[in-house]
Motif scaffolding. Structure first.
Motif, PDB file in Angstrom:
ATOM      1  N   THR A   1     -18.750   0.841   7.289  1.00  0.00           N
ATOM      2  CA  THR A   1     -17.503   1.586   7.437  1.00  0.00           C
ATOM      3  C   THR A   1     -16.512   1.151   6.360  1.00  0.00           C
ATOM      4  N   GLU A   2     -16.027   2.094   5.613  1.00  0.00           N
ATOM      5  CA  GLU A   2     -15.077   1.786   4.543  1.00  0.00           C
ATOM      6  C   GLU A   2     -13.688   1.596   5.135  1.00  0.00           C
ATOM      7  N   PRO A   3     -13.032   0.494   4.839  1.00  0.00           N
ATOM      8  CA  PRO A   3     -11.683   0.278   5.400  1.00  0.00           C
ATOM      9  C   PRO A   3     -10.672   1.252   4.820  1.00  0.00           C
ATOM     10  N   LEU A   4      -9.698   1.606   5.631  1.00  0.00           N
ATOM     11  CA  LEU A   4      -8.578   2.372   5.102  1.00  0.00           C
ATOM     12  C   LEU A   4      -7.806   1.502   4.113  1.00  0.00           C
ATOM     13  N   THR A   5      -7.231   2.112   3.130  1.00  0.00           N
ATOM     14  CA  THR A   5      -6.333   1.369   2.251  1.00  0.00           C
ATOM     15  C   THR A   5      -4.991   1.224   2.970  1.00  0.00           C
ATOM     16  N   PRO A   6      -4.159   0.245   2.568  1.00  0.00           N
ATOM     17  CA  PRO A   6      -2.831   0.125   3.190  1.00  0.00           C
ATOM     18  C   PRO A   6      -2.031   1.425   3.118  1.00  0.00           C
ATOM     19  N   GLU A   7      -2.184   2.164   2.031  1.00  0.00           N
ATOM     20  CA  GLU A   7      -1.478   3.443   1.903  1.00  0.00           C
ATOM     21  C   GLU A   7      -2.006   4.457   2.919  1.00  0.00           C
ATOM     22  N   GLU A   8      -3.326   4.469   3.115  1.00  0.00           N
ATOM     23  CA  GLU A   8      -3.916   5.390   4.078  1.00  0.00           C
ATOM     24  C   GLU A   8      -3.527   5.035   5.508  1.00  0.00           C
ATOM     25  N   VAL A   9      -3.350   3.750   5.773  1.00  0.00           N
ATOM     26  CA  VAL A   9      -2.931   3.328   7.116  1.00  0.00           C
ATOM     27  C   VAL A   9      -1.611   3.987   7.474  1.00  0.00           C
ATOM     28  N   SER A  10      -0.662   3.938   6.569  1.00  0.00           N
ATOM     29  CA  SER A  10       0.664   4.510   6.822  1.00  0.00           C
ATOM     30  C   SER A  10       0.594   6.003   7.102  1.00  0.00           C
ATOM     31  N   GLN A  11      -0.382   6.681   6.505  1.00  0.00           N
ATOM     32  CA  GLN A  11      -0.506   8.130   6.647  1.00  0.00           C
ATOM     33  C   GLN A  11      -1.416   8.547   7.793  1.00  0.00           C
ATOM     34  N   SER A  12      -2.246   7.625   8.287  1.00  0.00           N
ATOM     35  CA  SER A  12      -3.328   8.015   9.188  1.00  0.00           C
ATOM     36  C   SER A  12      -3.148   7.618  10.644  1.00  0.00           C
ATOM     37  N   VAL A  13      -2.209   6.731  10.929  1.00  0.00           N
ATOM     38  CA  VAL A  13      -2.027   6.280  12.310  1.00  0.00           C
ATOM     39  C   VAL A  13      -0.582   6.453  12.744  1.00  0.00           C
ATOM     40  N   THR A  14      -0.392   6.516  14.062  1.00  0.00           N
ATOM     41  CA  THR A  14       0.942   6.668  14.640  1.00  0.00           C
ATOM     42  C   THR A  14       1.479   5.300  15.036  1.00  0.00           C
ATOM     43  N   VAL A  15       2.641   4.961  14.526  1.00  0.00           N
ATOM     44  CA  VAL A  15       3.282   3.689  14.838  1.00  0.00           C
ATOM     45  C   VAL A  15       4.463   3.948  15.770  1.00  0.00           C
ATOM     46  N   LEU A  16       4.412   3.363  16.956  1.00  0.00           N
ATOM     47  CA  LEU A  16       5.514   3.500  17.902  1.00  0.00           C
ATOM     48  C   LEU A  16       6.303   2.188  17.919  1.00  0.00           C
ATOM     49  N   GLY A  17       7.064   1.960  16.871  1.00  0.00           N
ATOM     50  CA  GLY A  17       7.828   0.727  16.796  1.00  0.00           C
ATOM     51  C   GLY A  17       8.132   0.341  15.364  1.00  0.00           C
TER      52      GLY A  17
END
Length: 199
Positions: free
Chosen positions: A168-184
């Protein structure tokens, strides 16, 4: 270290323990006062408000499990293994599990409505306002969906084979910001002891 040792996975899987409490709140809300509109109309409202937002989030931008309460780890602080875990929330299996949870909660809502009269004695202690009842039911059902969808997704990750995880290829830090929902709020550390010793 095995990805299954990631503490955030187990923290969020434990959220299943809260599910019955939110279902009970939904059940209690449905038992307060008599409905002024057809019951099926109320159930459609509850399904739209309670199921759709959480299911849409999990389908499009899954909940960031590297968070607790109102804080989440900054993408740059996530290890490669943690970003691999986040990638698994973007797979077809994850979406299948999301759909399964939607169907399960739709069935649960119907059963709660059918058995709502059994909660009438407890509901009689509260103000007999259908608006209050629906408000409690909405809060309870929204919470129920959150505390089912997120643990179900985590379970899907935990059931991933070691071989599949390794490729499994890890998300890049940039992709993390675009790909997941942060509640906080984004922070540098949440579990410093675990992060420094085990990750």
């Amino acid at each position: 270290m095995s990805f299954r040792s990631e503490p955030f996975l187990w923290i969020h899987l434990a959220g299943l323990a809260v599910l019955p409490l939110f279902l009970e709140l939904t059940w209690l809300g449905l038992a307060i006062a008599e409905s002024l509109v057809p019951v099926w109309l109320e159930l459609i409202l509850l399904a739209i408000v309670g199921i759709v937002p959480i299911a849409w989030m999990q389908w499009q931008k899954p909940f960031d499990i590297f968070s607790l309460l109102f804080v989440a780890l900054q993408p740059q602080q996530l290890t490669s293994q943690q970003r691999q875990i986040l990638r698994l929330f973007k797979t077809r299996k994850h979406r299948v599990l999301t759909l399964f949870a939607v169907l399960a909660m739709g069935w649960a809502l119907w059963k709660l409505a059918v058995f709502a009269p059994l909660a009438a004695p407890a509901a009689a202690r509260l103000t007999q306002s259908r608006g209050l009842g629906l408000g409690l039911a909405i809060v309870g059902f929204l919470g129920s969906n959150l505390f089912l969808q997120v643990p179900i997704s985590v379970l899907g990750v935990l059931l991933t084979s070691n071989g599949q995880f390794e490729v499994t290829e890890p998300l890049t830090p940039e992709e993390v910001s675009q790909s997941v929902t942060v509640l906080g709020f984004r922070v540098g550390n949440i579990l410093p002891t675990v992060a420094s010793n085990n990750l």
